[in-house]
Every structure is written in structure tokens, then in C-alpha cells.
Design a protein around this motif. Sequence first.
Motif, short mmCIF file in Angstrom:
data_model
loop_
_atom_site.label_atom_id
_atom_site.label_comp_id
_atom_site.label_asym_id
_atom_site.label_seq_id
_atom_site.Cartn_x
_atom_site.Cartn_y
_atom_site.Cartn_z
N HIS A 41 0.83 -1.20 0.00
CA HIS A 41 0.00 0.00 0.00
C HIS A 41 0.87 1.25 0.00
O HIS A 41 0.56 2.25 -0.67
N GLN A 42 1.97 1.19 0.73
CA GLN A 42 2.88 2.35 0.81
C GLN A 42 3.78 2.45 -0.42
O GLN A 42 4.06 3.55 -0.91
N ALA A 43 4.23 1.29 -0.94
CA ALA A 43 5.11 1.28 -2.11
C ALA A 43 4.39 1.81 -3.35
O ALA A 43 5.03 2.32 -4.28
N TYR A 44 3.06 1.70 -3.36
CA TYR A 44 2.27 2.25 -4.46
C TYR A 44 2.63 3.73 -4.70
O TYR A 44 2.62 4.20 -5.83
N GLY A 45 2.96 4.44 -3.62
CA GLY A 45 3.26 5.87 -3.76
C GLY A 45 4.39 6.14 -4.73
O GLY A 45 4.18 6.72 -5.80
N PRO A 46 5.62 5.72 -4.40
CA PRO A 46 6.72 6.00 -5.34
C PRO A 46 6.63 5.19 -6.63
O PRO A 46 7.07 5.68 -7.68
N ASP A 47 6.10 3.98 -6.57
CA ASP A 47 6.17 3.08 -7.73
C ASP A 47 5.08 3.37 -8.77
O ASP A 47 5.31 3.20 -9.97
N VAL A 48 3.90 3.80 -8.33
CA VAL A 48 2.78 4.03 -9.25
C VAL A 48 2.30 5.50 -9.17
O VAL A 48 2.08 6.15 -10.19
N GLY A 49 2.15 5.99 -7.94
CA GLY A 49 1.62 7.35 -7.77
C GLY A 49 2.54 8.42 -8.34
O GLY A 49 2.08 9.32 -9.05
N VAL A 50 3.84 8.34 -8.04
CA VAL A 50 4.76 9.38 -8.51
C VAL A 50 4.79 9.47 -10.04
O VAL A 50 4.64 10.56 -10.60
#
Length: 292
Positions: A41-50
Motif C-alpha cells: 500500500h505504501q510502495a504504491y506511492g513511489p512506484d505508481v503514484g509518482v
Amino acid sequence: MTARWLGDCAATGTITFDVDAESAILAHDLKYADHAMIMSHQAYGPDVGVPRLLDVLDQVGIQATFFMPGWVAKVRPRLASTIVDRGHEVAHHSYSHQSPTDLTDAAQHADFERACEVFASQGVEIFGHRAAMWEATSSTLDLVREFGLSYDSSLMGDDKPYRISADGVRPLAELPVHWSLDDWEQYAFLPSPAVGNVIESPAKVLEMWKLEIDAMLEFGSLFNLTCHPFLSGRPSRAVALRSLIEYGLEQGMRFATCRDVAADVLADSQVREVHQRHLITGTGDYPQTPGR
Ligand SMILES: [Zn+2]
């Protein structure tokens, strides 16, 4: 009269992303390192969200600021430089995302310095800082000066930028934040740890933040929006953020990096100045043991 930091615009916007990734949860408790769902859930930030948000920023043609813990930059060595290469600012957001209020001065100094070393090793120049959880102490502001940065963005003393002065040292620019302009209060949901329990409609969030833009245009404020890629990188939220920026541009707002706004603030003699001692020990003769 329009203040100089605003230039010819009625209000300025700084779109900021706190790229906390896993660090925001690991700072709560390292036991979550083995919790694959929460880490993903947290890795989604840099990996997909950014990447998605960088495309959104391209679409609207503005520059943004990405506050990043040094640990996040270290474990994803291309992340910070990619953001800079796309035309945006990367700024200091501690090393570990531990709250300064939970650290000794020595531990906070080591944590702050460690993040600076990571960014220097990656060739990423840093100009400003935001405390983890916004929980800056007086020592935090001293560290911002000691490590040669020009601004902080953690405090809530105004809705316009101000300067923080201290005896015998240069002033800092403060770009104030507020809970009402933070996507965490709108979108953060995790069963555990208890970091949030809301999943609001992006339509409601868009309406609320448009109202803030309207009012800030009237008062000449800084629309300093704090978003988190693991939250605002989700599809309907990213689209709502794009609509929000388009709305601000239509109203004549200027959007800039925190670095550029801070430079304007430090050059403007009319900006309000607050002495650091009044920020931290503004209690005067307030009794040590309040009578109740
Ligand atoms: Zn953060």
C-alpha cells in the motif's frame, strides 16, 4: 498593495508531495516491515503514484515540490533524480520519517545529516525542509539553517509565507501548511496502524479545495497543498488534483516550487517576520504548573 512575493498574482500555489512510502509506517513500528499488504500500500506511492502524478504535472504545465525522506531516496536510488530531471524540486523530509518531537537533539541532528548525505551522493541539490508529521521543534529550525537550507514548510502560523528570524543568524522562509490542505485528512485509510480512517469522494475534496483557492485569491495567501503519492496517486484522486490545478490556473494563480516561493519571500521586506523564540517559547510568564 500587492506584496512582492506574490508578484502580479492574487495568490500563489505550491503543490507538494510528501513521498513517505514505507517510512511513514515503519516509523510507527518496524513489525510492519513483514506485513506485505501494508508495505505494498505504501510502495504504491513511489512506484505508481509518482509516475502518474509527474504526468499530471506535465499535462497542466506546472512545477511541484516533492518532500522525500532520505531513506526513501536511498532504497530507490533513481527516484529523486528522476523527479528533478522532470523539472521539479526534491526537498528534505528527514531521513527516517521519525517525528522530531520523539527524538533527542543529537538523534535529530544525525537523522537530518544522514538525509543530506544521501541527496548529496545522488547529486540532488536540496533547498528546503518539511518535518516528518510537520512536528518541527526549535532544534529542527536550527538544523535547517545549519545545513544551508533556505526554507521550512512545517508550521501553521499564517496562511501567507513568513520569515523566521533568530539572533545572529540569517532568517528562514516559512511556507505554512494546514490540515485543511492535506490529502491525508481526506483519503488516508488503513486498518492498522491507525493512521487514518477516511475515504472521501474526490468530488467533495475538489469542491473544498476550490473554495480555499477562491478565498485565498481574496486574501493573497499561499495555497500550500500537501499530497501523498500513495493517496493522491490513486486514479480518481489524481484526476481531481489535475482539475484543481486547472481551476487555479484559470483564476490567474501562479504555481511554483517551494524553492522559488521561498526565494521571493526572503527578498520581500514587507513579509511578516517572527522571531524564533516567540514561536517556541511564546508562553511568556504562563505558570509552569497551571492551576485548575
Ligand atoms: Zn511525511
